[in-house]
Motif scaffolding. Structure first.
Motif, PDB file in Angstrom:
ATOM      1  N   MET A   1      -2.511   5.212   7.659  1.00 41.38           N
ATOM      2  CA  MET A   1      -1.835   3.913   7.695  1.00 41.38           C
ATOM      3  C   MET A   1      -0.701   3.964   8.702  1.00 41.38           C
ATOM      4  O   MET A   1       0.187   4.811   8.598  1.00 41.38           O
ATOM      5  CB  MET A   1      -1.295   3.549   6.311  1.00 41.38           C
ATOM      6  N   SER A   2      -0.727   3.070   9.670  1.00 41.24           N
ATOM      7  CA  SER A   2       0.304   3.025  10.705  1.00 41.24           C
ATOM      8  C   SER A   2       1.098   1.727  10.570  1.00 41.24           C
ATOM      9  O   SER A   2       0.567   0.627  10.785  1.00 41.24           O
ATOM     10  CB  SER A   2      -0.340   3.103  12.096  1.00 41.24           C
TER      11      SER A   2
ATOM     12  N   ILE B   1       0.835  -1.196   0.000  1.00 42.58           N
ATOM     13  CA  ILE B   1       0.000   0.000   0.000  1.00 42.58           C
ATOM     14  C   ILE B   1       0.876   1.255   0.000  1.00 42.58           C
ATOM     15  O   ILE B   1       0.647   2.194  -0.767  1.00 42.58           O
ATOM     16  CB  ILE B   1      -0.962   0.016   1.199  1.00 42.58           C
ATOM     17  N   LEU B   2       1.887   1.284   0.857  1.00 39.38           N
ATOM     18  CA  LEU B   2       2.778   2.440   0.915  1.00 39.38           C
ATOM     19  C   LEU B   2       3.510   2.635  -0.407  1.00 39.38           C
ATOM     20  O   LEU B   2       3.641   3.759  -0.896  1.00 39.38           O
ATOM     21  CB  LEU B   2       3.790   2.283   2.053  1.00 39.38           C
ATOM     22  N   ILE B   3       3.981   1.550  -0.985  1.00 42.67           N
ATOM     23  CA  ILE B   3       4.672   1.644  -2.276  1.00 42.67           C
ATOM     24  C   ILE B   3       3.717   2.195  -3.345  1.00 42.67           C
ATOM     25  O   ILE B   3       4.098   3.014  -4.181  1.00 42.67           O
ATOM     26  CB  ILE B   3       5.231   0.269  -2.682  1.00 42.67           C
ATOM     27  N   GLY B   4       2.452   1.758  -3.274  1.00 42.14           N
ATOM     28  CA  GLY B   4       1.448   2.278  -4.196  1.00 42.14           C
ATOM     29  C   GLY B   4       1.175   3.756  -3.973  1.00 42.14           C
ATOM     30  O   GLY B   4       0.961   4.514  -4.925  1.00 42.14           O
ATOM     31  N   VAL B   5       1.192   4.181  -2.707  1.00 45.95           N
ATOM     32  CA  VAL B   5       0.977   5.591  -2.375  1.00 45.95           C
ATOM     33  C   VAL B   5       2.085   6.450  -2.967  1.00 45.95           C
ATOM     34  O   VAL B   5       1.837   7.529  -3.520  1.00 45.95           O
ATOM     35  CB  VAL B   5       0.890   5.787  -0.853  1.00 45.95           C
TER      36      VAL B   5
ATOM     37  N   LEU C   1      -8.016   0.686  -3.634  1.00 50.25           N
ATOM     38  CA  LEU C   1      -8.816   1.657  -2.895  1.00 50.25           C
ATOM     39  C   LEU C   1      -8.046   2.217  -1.706  1.00 50.25           C
ATOM     40  O   LEU C   1      -8.075   3.427  -1.440  1.00 50.25           O
ATOM     41  CB  LEU C   1     -10.110   0.982  -2.410  1.00 50.25           C
ATOM     42  N   MET C   2      -7.314   1.349  -1.004  1.00 49.28           N
ATOM     43  CA  MET C   2      -6.558   1.808   0.156  1.00 49.28           C
ATOM     44  C   MET C   2      -5.420   2.732  -0.248  1.00 49.28           C
ATOM     45  O   MET C   2      -5.093   3.687   0.464  1.00 49.28           O
ATOM     46  CB  MET C   2      -6.011   0.609   0.948  1.00 49.28           C
ATOM     47  N   VAL C   3      -4.816   2.465  -1.396  1.00 47.75           N
ATOM     48  CA  VAL C   3      -3.781   3.365  -1.915  1.00 47.75           C
ATOM     49  C   VAL C   3      -4.377   4.750  -2.131  1.00 47.75           C
ATOM     50  O   VAL C   3      -3.789   5.773  -1.749  1.00 47.75           O
ATOM     51  CB  VAL C   3      -3.181   2.816  -3.228  1.00 47.75           C
ATOM     52  N   LEU C   4      -5.564   4.788  -2.728  1.00 48.50           N
ATOM     53  CA  LEU C   4      -6.233   6.068  -2.970  1.00 48.50           C
ATOM     54  C   LEU C   4      -6.623   6.748  -1.658  1.00 48.50           C
ATOM     55  O   LEU C   4      -6.397   7.951  -1.473  1.00 48.50           O
ATOM     56  CB  LEU C   4      -7.478   5.856  -3.837  1.00 48.50           C
ATOM     57  N   PHE C   5      -7.206   6.004  -0.737  1.00 50.26           N
ATOM     58  CA  PHE C   5      -7.656   6.577   0.534  1.00 50.26           C
ATOM     59  C   PHE C   5      -6.495   7.179   1.328  1.00 50.26           C
ATOM     60  O   PHE C   5      -6.614   8.257   1.914  1.00 50.26           O
ATOM     61  CB  PHE C   5      -8.358   5.513   1.386  1.00 50.26           C
TER      62      PHE C   5
END
Length: 223
Positions: free
Chosen positions: A208-209, A142-146, A196-200
């Motif tokens: 995200m922790s 997710i972080l990499i996607g962000v 979706l989580m990448v977008l959020f």
């Protein structure tokens, strides 16, 4: 390219070193008794670069006691770590600090703009690391996607559809939730939730922790 072609011989006043040590280890500072494993130290350097930058003090125990090192020897290990085991090669700076007759090698790393910097693990796999408090941790997908998404600067929508609202409500009711539990509770496709989580997270509606105990998601005050 790695910038440490030679070791800077400037000596800093001892009170500067002591002030650093009083801070203890934290997100932007780490102590090392000495550096024996170039691959392992490359992960710390890469994690600093992927987070807020940081300072590595070699010749200092975890408890803050100065034991000293041979700066030339440690320098060559750092040089190898930054140039051979970080991808792309990482730029670091080195300085010598002194406490009485004991020498400490200070290695500083700036946060990079184009993330991620990857480091080679013991199995020969390039992985991405981040720094959280005084821990060096693996970055998740997710972080990499962000990081990739932030380069595109996609604006936050005015409203969310039914599935998006379901995911947000599930996170809100849980307080904080792991990705695996979010999969189970919503029963939506994993690939859909991942995107979706990448977008959020990019839109800052979900926090995200990343911790040593796992990665948790929660609703931010922005929503």
């Amino acid at each position: 390219m790695c910038s440490i072609t030679s070791l800077t011989k400037n000596f800093f006043p001892v009170d500067i070193l002591k002030s650093y040590i009083r801070e203890g280890e934290h997100q932007t500072q780490d102590f090392k008794f000495r550096v024996d494993d170039a691959k392992k130290i490359a992960r710390t350097l890469a994690a600093f670069a992927n987070t807020d930058g940081g300072r590595l003090l070699i010749g200092v125990k975890d408890n803050g006691k100065v034991v000293g090192v041979n700066p030339e020897e440690e320098f060559h290990v750092i040089q190898g770590a930054a140039s051979l085991y970080c991808k792309p090669e990482l730029t670091v700076k080195t300085q010598i600090m002194q406490d009485d007759h004991k020498l400490v090698l200070e290695v500083t790393v700036d946060e990079v703009e184009n993330k991620p910097i990857k480091a080679l693990d013991d199995e020969g796999v390039w992985k991405t690391y981040v720094r959280r408090e005084d821990h060096t941790l693996l970055a998740n997908k997710i972080l990499i996607g962000v990081w990739k998404m932030q380069k595109n600067k996609i604006s936050t929508p005015q409203a969310f559809d039914e599935n998006e609202q379901l995911v947000l409500q599930t996170i809100k009711e849980a307080g904080q939730i792991t990705l695996s539990k979010l999969y189970r509770v919503t029963q939506l496709k994993k690939t859909y939730i991942d995107k979706l989580m990448v977008l959020f997270v990019t839109w800052e509606v979900v926090n995200m922790s990343i911790t040593p105990g796992g990665t948790f998601f929660s609703i931010t005050e922005k929503l």
